[in-house]
Write a protein that holds these residues in place. Structure first.
Motif, PDB file in Angstrom:
ATOM      1  N   LEU A   1       0.835  -1.211   0.000  1.00 16.95           N
ATOM      2  CA  LEU A   1       0.000   0.000   0.000  1.00 16.95           C
ATOM      3  C   LEU A   1       0.870   1.261   0.000  1.00 16.95           C
ATOM      4  CD1 LEU A   1      -2.806   1.387   0.386  1.00 16.95           C
ATOM      5  CD2 LEU A   1      -2.422   1.179   2.839  1.00 16.95           C
TER       6      LEU A   1
ATOM      7  N   VAL B   1       2.705   1.679  -3.269  1.00 12.58           N
ATOM      8  CA  VAL B   1       1.855   2.303  -4.289  1.00 12.58           C
ATOM      9  C   VAL B   1       1.772   3.808  -4.041  1.00 12.58           C
ATOM     10  CG1 VAL B   1      -0.550   2.510  -5.053  1.00 12.58           C
ATOM     11  CG2 VAL B   1       0.480   0.277  -4.817  1.00 12.58           C
TER      12      VAL B   1
ATOM     13  N   ALA C   1      -5.121   6.405  -6.606  1.00  4.49           N
ATOM     14  CA  ALA C   1      -4.274   5.200  -6.596  1.00  4.49           C
ATOM     15  C   ALA C   1      -4.498   4.393  -5.325  1.00  4.49           C
ATOM     16  CB  ALA C   1      -2.804   5.602  -6.707  1.00  4.49           C
TER      17      ALA C   1
ATOM     18  N   GLN D   1      -8.042   2.818  -5.277  1.00  6.82           N
ATOM     19  CA  GLN D   1      -8.125   1.686  -6.211  1.00  6.82           C
ATOM     20  C   GLN D   1      -7.346   0.492  -5.704  1.00  6.82           C
ATOM     21  OE1 GLN D   1      -8.203   1.921 -10.286  1.00  6.82           O
ATOM     22  NE2 GLN D   1      -9.075   3.942 -10.422  1.00  6.82           N
ATOM     23  N   TYR D   2      -6.222   0.746  -5.085  1.00 12.33           N
ATOM     24  CA  TYR D   2      -5.444  -0.355  -4.508  1.00 12.33           C
ATOM     25  C   TYR D   2      -6.282  -1.075  -3.450  1.00 12.33           C
ATOM     26  CZ  TYR D   2      -2.017  -2.740  -1.615  1.00 12.33           C
ATOM     27  OH  TYR D   2      -1.344  -3.681  -0.884  1.00 12.33           O
ATOM     28  N   GLN D   3      -6.959  -0.283  -2.620  1.00 11.67           N
ATOM     29  CA  GLN D   3      -7.745  -0.900  -1.547  1.00 11.67           C
ATOM     30  C   GLN D   3      -8.932  -1.667  -2.101  1.00 11.67           C
ATOM     31  OE1 GLN D   3      -8.274   2.206   1.518  1.00 11.67           O
ATOM     32  NE2 GLN D   3      -6.750   0.931   2.497  1.00 11.67           N
TER      33      GLN D   3
ATOM     34  N   ILE E   1       3.604  -2.153  -9.378  1.00  6.70           N
ATOM     35  CA  ILE E   1       3.799  -1.188  -8.296  1.00  6.70           C
ATOM     36  C   ILE E   1       5.131  -0.462  -8.482  1.00  6.70           C
ATOM     37  CG2 ILE E   1       4.127  -0.977  -5.785  1.00  6.70           C
ATOM     38  CD1 ILE E   1       2.330  -3.480  -5.546  1.00  6.70           C
TER      39      ILE E   1
END
Lengths: 618, 327
Positions: free
Chosen positions: A37, A40, A69, A72-74, A502
């Motif tokens: 996380l 990113v 970002a 969206q990662y989560q 990443i």
């Protein structure tokens, strides 16, 4: 007061959370999640700011990209991780035969379902909270509206609740964890697909709405099955509309939990049944029906005949008794895979969309789908080889026979090797179309590159598929259950495939016009800039990770002439790719050698050669 | 002629007979936990060795070492003179291992299952059918040859497991709790089968919780607790060592006068209890033989309707020797 406390003491939730917190893998997962996380976030921040040396006031007002970002990662983490950690919550009780014990306590079905649901949702929400510092940075940079923050928070929570409740329902419904996990993913994929179709059908592309009310209505309907699609919208909803939409989106959560509560008793004591075998038996009936026609007249090309084992008993069992090892079922699998694949590849051609983006997209989808299917099937099959023996309690029995450990392992892998050979067929089909597209049309490659692409198409499956198979086998050796082995295998593959995604943004050139993260075209342009400007970094990534060359293949035809790779770098890249394959081939060989040793059985120092053990039938 | 061969033969004649199982100072550690702490066993061929101990005492770990499944251990372990560490492949030819669970493939028929292991034990192909028939006959499963293993009862599955280990005619059988979870009929059938194997001259190492069955079957007993052997020897030796009492129940058709006093005066008799229908006489076996006790009844004019020595009380021995400590 004590009675009140005891009534709301939530014993199952307490036990689940305590159990999770004492597991080593929870700490590993949390650490990996946090590192990724913040990786990113850092990558996005550095990229946005134009590199470490260029930090200036220009970055003010550009927090939107970092915000996007991180969210969206989560979102990706919710959809990838939550089904895995939640779908086993009830099935694990079934597998341990402890669900019956729970049901005869005073807990009651509602309590069991809710506490199990909370036991998985609460840690996931904590994962979401982990991003707060990053979101704070994004907010401080500016460019993020309050409404966006609110909407993102609501959507993430809604996604957690929906995915978690659906996974609990699947966990209640199915007998084993792998079945529940697979079904949750399939249902989520299906719902997402339906939402996408509905969205395109109703609002068109790009989205156009006559009124705000129409927009809210459409998005509320979409939120019923896929709230994550809200993030695609540029303009946040106002709070009242957001509340109404969120209220509607919570309804499926109640529905799933209610269905889970209703199904808990009836589905508590299911008999173990092979799901794959059930599907294959359905296929049996299907093929039998379509075979009864005037042309084929029920002719049977491969008859079922299982001879007794001769010299390789384990290989015999893998090839004759395991459903996906038998020739008949593998051919059926091939037929049901090849037919839609060819249809997908031919669709753009049939529509007159030759050599254009449609053909390209079809090829891209087909390649990705075939690779994902192949990796998934190999992981399922190979991770079950040893865990299955453990679950059946036959591993010790096998190990006490005079079979050499290496022979034992190689025989166990016989079915998987057979499966790999079958998987080469759809892979070759997709590759042929891919190469055809790359060698013709307006986006065709240089002749030298075309040859290299053919080589790549041939070599990659030869190395990566056995590597996945042996990796899955090794995970099965190290893990107690197939679920754990599959989870481990998926995480490793996810890291290998996802880490370049990443890492690469961290080395991007500053992109002034990049307002939206995830815009593939601009993103790929950025990658190509990186290739051109930072070749060493690209070399290292390409050397270490299996997907980097594939990434480059994807983006290459799309980029503009100004970002083309220097021909000399192209040669270096080819060389690096060869070294990368050699490296992975060595890893593959190492795994093959190490797997027998990992069985931890007393082994004689110098094992007899395999030929000595081959016994011929009379 | 052939001096070297003669010398070898002479040495073989002079050498003491090989032990079927030899364990010398065996230590098994799982990290810091010591499952087995320096136990030693010597089991001659043809013996039935009963391994008794509470859960977690180290029985299964020891048997796993003998079955070549445990690679990390200290000490010397040999089966039929073959070092388990040095020649595990040869040891596997000599042993038949039945774990404390069934270990059967439920997608196979009994025939396929046995042929599968016949191939795994590298039996010549042309002999397999007859060997499979033989072991099925011995285990009384011939009528189930084409039944799916899944359809067999627990007792049948356990007998099928025994049939499996007999395929390659091993000298030593390692049976870890073979009767656990079986109903009384299946247990009796299993016991009879083991007796038959004992008569065939097999060396059997068996661990069990059903102690009186072990007492009936075993020629030697080893009691293990917390990774250490606390007693070892024949059943009688263990009783003698512990000074355990023997109990005989007697029913008489008449009631001769002075019988009670006479019995109490016999050497070794510690207690005579007269109940409604029988007499229970408790005595030390070393001082009074059962036959002499019977003779005492007859000599006093007692008409014996029932004379029943109680089976050696293995549970008592076990409780006396162990303290219930687990590691």
């Amino acid at each position: 007061m004590n009675a009140l406390f005891s009534r709301f003491s939530l014993p199952l939730l307490t036990k689940e959370l305590t159990e999770q917190s004492s597991r080593g893998r929870t700490f590993i997962l949390r650490t990996v999640y946090a590192l990724a996380l913040y990786g990113v976030g850092l990558g996005s921040f550095v990229n946005q700011s134009g590199g470490w040396d260029n930090l200036s006031f220009n970055i003010l007002g550009t927090g939107g990209r970092l915000f996007s970002a991180v969210v969206q990662y989560q979102l990706a983490a919710i959809y990838l991780l939550l089904p895995m950690i939640t779908a086993g919550t009830i099935t694990s009780e079934k597998e341990r035969d402890t669900l019956g014990i729970l049901l005869i306590t005073k807990l009651g079905p509602w309590t069991i379902v809710l506490e199990k649901f909370l036991s998985r949702v609460v840690p996931m929400l904590l994962y979401i909270l982990m991003a707060l510092p990053l979101l704070a940075v994004a907010y401080s940079l500016g460019g993020v509206e309050n409404g966006q923050v609110l909407q993102a928070g609501v959507i993430l929570v809604l996604c957690v609740l929906q995915v978690g409740s659906l996974a609990v329902l699947c966990s209640v419904w199915f007998r084993t964890t792998p079945q529940a996990v697979i079904c949750t993913y399939l249902l989520l994929g299906l719902m997402h697909f339906l939402a996408m179709i509905f969205e395109r059908a109703v609002q068109g592309f790009p989205p156009q709405f006559a009124t705000e009310n129409e927009r809210v209505l459409v998005q509320s309907v979409i939120a019923l099955v896929s709230p994550s699609r809200f993030l695609m919208t540029r303009e946040p909803l106002d709070p009242s509309n957001l509340a109404a939409t969120a209220g509607l989106a919570v309804l499926p959560v109640f529905f799933y939990l209610f269905a889970a509560r209703l199904a808990l008793w009836p589905r508590a004591f299911l008999q173990a049944r092979s799901w794959g075998l059930t599907i294959l038996k359905f296929l049996d009936r299907f093929f039998h029906v379509i075979n009864q026609n005037a042309v084929t007249r029920g002719v049977v090309l491969i008859r079922d005949h299982v001879p007794l084992p001769t010299s390789r008993p384990l290989a015999w069992r893998e090839l004759n008794k395991r459903s996906l090892g038998t020739t008949r079922y593998l051919i059926r699998f091939l037929l049901i895979t090849e037919a839609p694949l060819i249809a997908l590849l031919l669709l753009p051609l049939a529509m007159g969309d030759v050599y254009t983006r449609g053909t390209y997209a079809a090829g891209e989808w087909a390649m990705s789908a075939v690779w994902m299917l192949a990796v998934f099937m190999l992981l399922v099959q190979s991770s079950a080889l040893i865990t299955g023996e453990r679950a059946r309690q036959t591993l010790d029995v096998l190990l006490s026979t005079p079979m050499m450990t290496r022979d034992l392992v190689m025989q166990k892998m016989a079915g998987v090797h057979y499966l790999i050979k079958i998987l080469y067929v759809p892979m070759a089909t997709a590759a042929v179309f891919w190469v055809f597209w790359l060698s013709a049309g307006q986006h065709r490659l240089h002749p030298g590159d075309q040859i290299w692409h053919v080589v790549r198409m041939v070599v990659q499956p030869l190395i990566y598929l056995p590597l996945v198979a042996w990796g899955g086998f090794y995970c099965g050796l190290k893990c107690k259950s197939q679920t754990q082995a599959m989870l481990l295998g998926t995480v490793i593959i996810g890291i290998l495939v996802g880490l370049p995604q990443i890492l690469l943004p961290m080395f991007h050139s500053p992109m002034q016009n990049m307002n939206q993260f995830g815009n593939g075209f601009v993103y790929n342009q950025g990658l190509m800039r990186t290739v051109a400007e930072q070749p060493i970094i690209m070399c290292v990534i390409q050397l270490l990770f299996p997907c980097s060359s594939y990434l480059e293949t994807l983006m290459r035809p799309r980029v503009e002439q100004s970002f083309r790779v220097d021909p000399s770098f192209s040669q270096v890249r080819t060389l690096i790719e060869i070294v990368h394959w050699l490296l992975y081939f060595m890893i593959l060989m190492r795994l093959r050698d190490y797997a027998p040793r990992a069985l931890a059985r007393s082994t004689q120092r110098a094992e007899a050669p395999l030929e000595e053990m081959a016994l011929e039938p009379a | 002629m052939f001096p070297r061969l003669r010398r070898k033969l002479a040495l073989a004649e002079e050498a003491p007979p090989k032990l079927a199982v030899q364990v010398d100072k065996l230590w098994i550690r799982y990290g810091k936990f010591q499952a087995v702490r320096g136990i030693s066993l010597a089991i001659p061929p043809g013996e039935v060795f009963g391994f008794i101990g509470p859960n977690g005492a180290g029985k299964s770990s020891t048997i796993r070492v003998l079955a070549t499944l445990q690679s990390k251990f200290d000490g010397y372990v040999a089966v039929n003179g073959l070092d388990v560490k040095a020649r595990p492949d040869l040891v596997r030819e000599q042993i038949g291992y039945v774990p404390d669970f069934f270990g059967v493939y439920e997608d196979l028929t009994a025939r396929e299952y046995l042929h599968f292991f016949a191939a795994a034990y590298r039996l010549p192909y042309h002999k397999r059918a007859s060997v499979v028939d033989d072991v099925l006959q011995l285990t009384d499963l011939t009528h189930k040859i084409d039944s799916s293993v899944d359809a067999l009862s627990r007792g049948m599955k356990q007998r099928l497991s025994l049939a499996r280990v007999l395929l390659h005619d091993p000298a030593v059988l390692l049976l870890d709790e073979p009767a656990s979870g079986l109903d009384p009929r299946a247990r009796i059938e299993m016991r009879e089968l083991l007796k038959a194997l004992k008569e065939m001259g097999k060396t059997i190492v068996i661990s069990s919780h059903i102690l009186h069955e072990l007492a009936q079957l075993c020629t030697q007993i080893g009691i293990i607790e917390a990774g250490q052997i606390v007693a070892q020897g024949s059943v009688a030796e263990i009783y003698k060592h512990l000074g355990l009492m023997r109990i005989v129940h007697v029913q008489l058709a008449n009631d001769p006068p002075g019988l009670l006093e006479h019995l109490q005066s016999l050497p070794g008799v510690t207690h005579v209890e007269e109940t409604a229908d029988r007499w229970s006489i408790r005595f030390e076996e070393g001082e009074l033989e059962i036959e002499d006790l019977h003779a005492a009844f007859v000599s006093q004019g007692g008409r014996v309707r029932m004379f029943q020595p109680e089976v050696m009380d293995m549970e008592t021995a076990f409780m006396k020797l162990t303290e219930g400590t687990t590691q």
